[in-house]
Design a protein around this motif. Structure first.
Motif, PDB file in Angstrom:
ATOM      1  N   SER A  68      50.476  46.041  -0.579  1.00 45.58           N
ATOM      2  CA  SER A  68      50.089  45.152  -1.690  1.00 45.58           C
ATOM      3  C   SER A  68      50.760  43.795  -1.568  1.00 45.58           C
ATOM      4  CB  SER A  68      50.446  45.797  -3.033  1.00 45.58           C
ATOM      5  OG  SER A  68      51.846  46.013  -3.136  1.00 45.58           O
ATOM      6  N   GLN A  69      51.778  43.699  -0.704  1.00 46.76           N
ATOM      7  CA  GLN A  69      52.428  42.410  -0.476  1.00 46.76           C
ATOM      8  C   GLN A  69      51.452  41.386   0.092  1.00 46.76           C
ATOM      9  OE1 GLN A  69      55.659  41.603  -1.399  1.00 46.76           O
ATOM     10  NE2 GLN A  69      55.379  43.557  -2.422  1.00 46.76           N
ATOM     11  N   TYR A  70      50.391  41.855   0.720  1.00 46.19           N
ATOM     12  CA  TYR A  70      49.391  40.923   1.240  1.00 46.19           C
ATOM     13  C   TYR A  70      48.689  40.154   0.116  1.00 46.19           C
ATOM     14  CZ  TYR A  70      49.746  42.792   5.993  1.00 46.19           C
ATOM     15  OH  TYR A  70      50.195  43.144   7.250  1.00 46.19           O
ATOM     16  N   SER A  71      48.868  40.596  -1.115  1.00 47.26           N
ATOM     17  CA  SER A  71      48.279  39.896  -2.259  1.00 47.26           C
ATOM     18  C   SER A  71      49.172  38.761  -2.745  1.00 47.26           C
ATOM     19  CB  SER A  71      48.033  40.881  -3.416  1.00 47.26           C
ATOM     20  OG  SER A  71      47.123  41.887  -3.040  1.00 47.26           O
ATOM     21  N   HIS A  72      50.391  38.694  -2.227  1.00 42.20           N
ATOM     22  CA  HIS A  72      51.346  37.680  -2.654  1.00 42.20           C
ATOM     23  C   HIS A  72      51.536  36.674  -1.529  1.00 42.20           C
ATOM     24  CE1 HIS A  72      52.061  40.354  -5.983  1.00 42.20           C
ATOM     25  NE2 HIS A  72      52.461  41.309  -5.161  1.00 42.20           N
ATOM     26  N   GLU A  73      51.109  35.458  -1.752  1.00 44.38           N
ATOM     27  CA  GLU A  73      51.125  34.433  -0.707  1.00 44.38           C
ATOM     28  C   GLU A  73      52.498  34.249  -0.085  1.00 44.38           C
ATOM     29  OE1 GLU A  73      51.196  29.835  -1.296  1.00 44.38           O
ATOM     30  OE2 GLU A  73      49.088  30.434  -1.266  1.00 44.38           O
ATOM     31  N   ALA A  74      53.540  34.267  -0.906  1.00 45.15           N
ATOM     32  CA  ALA A  74      54.887  33.917  -0.438  1.00 45.15           C
ATOM     33  C   ALA A  74      55.697  35.123   0.025  1.00 45.15           C
ATOM     34  CB  ALA A  74      55.634  33.176  -1.549  1.00 45.15           C
ATOM     35  N   TYR A  75      55.039  36.177   0.501  1.00 47.67           N
ATOM     36  CA  TYR A  75      55.809  37.380   0.856  1.00 47.67           C
ATOM     37  C   TYR A  75      56.763  37.161   2.029  1.00 47.67           C
ATOM     38  CZ  TYR A  75      52.120  38.354   4.406  1.00 47.67           C
ATOM     39  OH  TYR A  75      51.233  38.295   5.448  1.00 47.67           O
ATOM     40  N   ASP A  76      56.488  36.157   2.860  1.00 50.70           N
ATOM     41  CA  ASP A  76      57.408  35.882   3.977  1.00 50.70           C
ATOM     42  C   ASP A  76      58.079  34.513   3.837  1.00 50.70           C
ATOM     43  OD1 ASP A  76      55.284  34.228   4.476  1.00 50.70           O
ATOM     44  OD2 ASP A  76      55.044  34.769   6.590  1.00 50.70           O
ATOM     45  N   TYR A  77      57.971  33.939   2.657  1.00 54.67           N
ATOM     46  CA  TYR A  77      58.552  32.614   2.421  1.00 54.67           C
ATOM     47  C   TYR A  77      60.064  32.743   2.242  1.00 54.67           C
ATOM     48  CZ  TYR A  77      59.107  27.958   0.305  1.00 54.67           C
ATOM     49  OH  TYR A  77      59.479  26.663   0.018  1.00 54.67           O
ATOM     50  N   PRO A  78      60.854  31.969   2.992  1.00 55.02           N
ATOM     51  CA  PRO A  78      62.317  32.094   2.896  1.00 55.02           C
ATOM     52  C   PRO A  78      62.828  31.795   1.487  1.00 55.02           C
ATOM     53  CG  PRO A  78      61.687  30.828   4.834  1.00 55.02           C
ATOM     54  CD  PRO A  78      60.443  30.979   4.011  1.00 55.02           C
ATOM     55  N   ALA A  79      63.673  32.667   0.985  1.00 55.73           N
ATOM     56  CA  ALA A  79      64.194  32.491  -0.372  1.00 55.73           C
ATOM     57  C   ALA A  79      65.303  31.452  -0.436  1.00 55.73           C
ATOM     58  CB  ALA A  79      64.710  33.832  -0.901  1.00 55.73           C
ATOM     59  N   ASN A  80      65.853  31.099   0.713  1.00 58.71           N
ATOM     60  CA  ASN A  80      67.020  30.212   0.710  1.00 58.71           C
ATOM     61  C   ASN A  80      66.674  28.736   0.843  1.00 58.71           C
ATOM     62  OD1 ASN A  80      66.159  30.839   3.391  1.00 58.71           O
ATOM     63  ND2 ASN A  80      67.991  29.823   4.166  1.00 58.71           N
ATOM     64  N   ILE A  81      65.395  28.400   1.001  1.00 56.25           N
ATOM     65  CA  ILE A  81      65.041  26.995   1.154  1.00 56.25           C
ATOM     66  C   ILE A  81      64.518  26.430  -0.164  1.00 56.25           C
ATOM     67  CG2 ILE A  81      64.496  27.320   3.581  1.00 56.25           C
ATOM     68  CD1 ILE A  81      61.546  27.065   2.866  1.00 56.25           C
ATOM     69  N   LYS A  82      64.678  25.130  -0.316  1.00 64.45           N
ATOM     70  CA  LYS A  82      64.212  24.446  -1.518  1.00 64.45           C
ATOM     71  C   LYS A  82      63.329  23.285  -1.105  1.00 64.45           C
ATOM     72  CE  LYS A  82      68.241  25.649  -4.331  1.00 64.45           C
ATOM     73  NZ  LYS A  82      69.374  25.138  -5.151  1.00 64.45           N
ATOM     74  N   GLU A  83      62.081  23.346  -1.485  1.00 64.38           N
ATOM     75  CA  GLU A  83      61.134  22.282  -1.177  1.00 64.38           C
ATOM     76  C   GLU A  83      60.717  21.598  -2.466  1.00 64.38           C
ATOM     77  OE1 GLU A  83      58.711  23.210   2.731  1.00 64.38           O
ATOM     78  OE2 GLU A  83      58.310  24.747   1.226  1.00 64.38           O
ATOM     79  N   SER A  84      60.616  20.290  -2.397  1.00 62.54           N
ATOM     80  CA  SER A  84      60.255  19.503  -3.577  1.00 62.54           C
ATOM     81  C   SER A  84      58.741  19.464  -3.744  1.00 62.54           C
ATOM     82  CB  SER A  84      60.799  18.076  -3.447  1.00 62.54           C
ATOM     83  OG  SER A  84      60.149  17.405  -2.365  1.00 62.54           O
ATOM     84  N   PHE A  85      58.313  18.910  -4.867  1.00 63.70           N
ATOM     85  CA  PHE A  85      56.880  18.781  -5.140  1.00 63.70           C
ATOM     86  C   PHE A  85      56.220  17.901  -4.088  1.00 63.70           C
ATOM     87  CE2 PHE A  85      53.305  16.654  -7.324  1.00 63.70           C
ATOM     88  CZ  PHE A  85      52.555  17.774  -7.657  1.00 63.70           C
ATOM     89  N   SER A  86      56.917  16.844  -3.678  1.00 64.27           N
ATOM     90  CA  SER A  86      56.351  15.954  -2.660  1.00 64.27           C
ATOM     91  C   SER A  86      56.262  16.648  -1.300  1.00 64.27           C
ATOM     92  CB  SER A  86      57.187  14.679  -2.543  1.00 64.27           C
ATOM     93  OG  SER A  86      58.521  14.987  -2.152  1.00 64.27           O
ATOM     94  N   ASP A  87      57.195  17.559  -1.022  1.00 63.60           N
ATOM     95  CA  ASP A  87      57.132  18.318   0.233  1.00 63.60           C
ATOM     96  C   ASP A  87      55.853  19.131   0.318  1.00 63.60           C
ATOM     97  OD1 ASP A  87      59.615  17.397   1.095  1.00 63.60           O
ATOM     98  OD2 ASP A  87      60.694  19.049   0.130  1.00 63.60           O
ATOM     99  N   LEU A  88      55.399  19.616  -0.829  1.00 61.15           N
ATOM    100  CA  LEU A  88      54.224  20.480  -0.874  1.00 61.15           C
ATOM    101  C   LEU A  88      52.953  19.710  -1.211  1.00 61.15           C
ATOM    102  CD1 LEU A  88      55.857  23.396  -2.918  1.00 61.15           C
ATOM    103  CD2 LEU A  88      55.519  23.304  -0.441  1.00 61.15           C
ATOM    104  N   GLY A  89      53.039  18.386  -1.231  1.00 57.53           N
ATOM    105  CA  GLY A  89      51.913  17.579  -1.690  1.00 57.53           C
ATOM    106  C   GLY A  89      50.742  17.517  -0.731  1.00 57.53           C
ATOM    107  N   ARG A  90      51.013  17.273   0.535  1.00 58.29           N
ATOM    108  CA  ARG A  90      49.950  17.126   1.534  1.00 58.29           C
ATOM    109  C   ARG A  90      50.122  18.141   2.653  1.00 58.29           C
ATOM    110  NH1 ARG A  90      46.885  12.112   1.633  1.00 58.29           N
ATOM    111  NH2 ARG A  90      47.272  11.064  -0.366  1.00 58.29           N
ATOM    112  N   THR A  91      49.022  18.399   3.357  1.00 57.12           N
ATOM    113  CA  THR A  91      49.131  19.268   4.523  1.00 57.12           C
ATOM    114  C   THR A  91      49.855  18.511   5.626  1.00 57.12           C
ATOM    115  OG1 THR A  91      47.063  18.550   5.545  1.00 57.12           O
ATOM    116  CG2 THR A  91      46.926  20.326   3.918  1.00 57.12           C
TER     117      THR A  91
END
Length: 322
Positions: A68-91
């Protein structure tokens, strides 16, 4: 002792007037207290089917608890990193295009922090690597003062683009798994196996009803204290026509519910759907890993070429210095 017998007789009289639910409850309680006689036994084949259905249910629960983890986009996203809104703004691809048009460090920085044009970018491990690689590439570019381009910066940019493709391939895999595997296994667990559970409950209700009818007809609705040797109960030959008819009716209902439950359980066990869904899961994983291998196979020689060129230049500079 006479008082106990009278009390038991009164309970028997009450039992004849209570609802079927209460009758089953009385019978169940008697069985739990060891007061039941001649409990109707289920056929061995039926019990085997129950065990197989229980095993199939456990398999679905265990597998779905993980997949069921395949239903969660961030299942392999590192918990220790911090990305800002601008980091996630564009591809990453969009940022690379904007950076290619930048002519000053300020324009390059603006390209990295450009406002979003759509929803925030995915939070997957590969996407995170892509964003970190592109940012790192620009840090090196901004500080590079030599001729040409910094080879590590160039390699990191190419790695960023490839990592984003890997992330998109993973999301495509997840979408396939959700629709072709998770949906099917959840349906089996929450619908097909639920029908089997309901059918089995109906069998248990019918059995309790049958045994309560037998007990009531034979005068063994409830016993308190030790029974007297004179407390004989009527045999099947001594039952009244009405009592015999009621027992036969309960037996017919028990047989009907058992046959229906057998049919439902066999259908759940024989359906090819779970195995077909599992094959779809593996196919989606295989497609993803093939795509990942293709992307990395394209990238590896490019990075290797940059590395070989840099090493040659390094040796040349060392030889010139000596």
């Amino acid at each position: 002792m006479d008082n106990f017998k009278a009390f038991g007789s009164s309970l028997s009289s009450i039992g004849q007037q209570i609802t079927p639910f209460a009758s089953r409850t009385f019978q169940y309680t008697k069985e739990q207290l060891g007061q039941a006689e001649d409990k109707t036994q289920l056929p061995p084949d039926y019990i085997d089917l129950e065990k197989r259905v229980d095993a199939l249910k456990q398999v679905h629960q265990k597998m779905l608890a993980v997949t069921s983890q395949y239903s969660h986009e961030a299942y392999d996203y590192p918990a220790n990193i911090k990305e800002s809104f601008s980091d996630l703004g564009r591809t990453v691809s969009e940022k690379v295009q904007l950076l290619s048009a930048a002519t000053t460090p300020a324009e390059a920085q603006a390209a990295l922090t450009a406002p979003p044009t759509a929803k925030p970018q995915p939070k997957t491990f590969s996407h995170a690597i892509a964003r970190a690689s592109l940012t790192s590439s620009q840090l090196l570019h901004q500080q590079h003062t030599g001729a040409g381009e910094d080879p590590l910066a160039t390699a990191l940019e190419k790695y960023a683009l490839a990592s984003e493709r890997l992330g998109e391939a993973r999301l495509a895999q997840d979408a396939q798994i959700q629709s072709r595997y998770l949906a099917g296994w959840n349906t089996t667990l929450n619908t097909n196996l639920m029908f089997a559970t309901r059918a089995r409950k109906n069998v248990e209700k019918a059995r309790l009803t049958l045994d309560s009818v037998k007990s009531r007809a034979k005068g063994t609705t409830w016993k308190i204290g030790a029974a007297s040797p004179r407390d004989d109960h009527p045999t099947s030959d001594e039952l009244s026509p009405e009592a015999q008819e009621e027992i036969e009716k309960a037996e017919d209902e028990f047989v009907t519910q058992t046959e229906e439950a057998v049919g439902v359980m066999k259908n759940v066990l024989d359906t090819p759907e779970p195995l077909r869904n599992l094959a779809e899961l593996i196919a989606a994983q295989l497609e993803y890993h093939k795509k990942a291998a293709e992307i990395l196979s394209e990238l590896a020689p490019v990075i290797e070429g940059l590395q070989v060129e840099q090493e040659a230049n390094y040796r040349k500079s060392r030889e010139s210095a000596s």
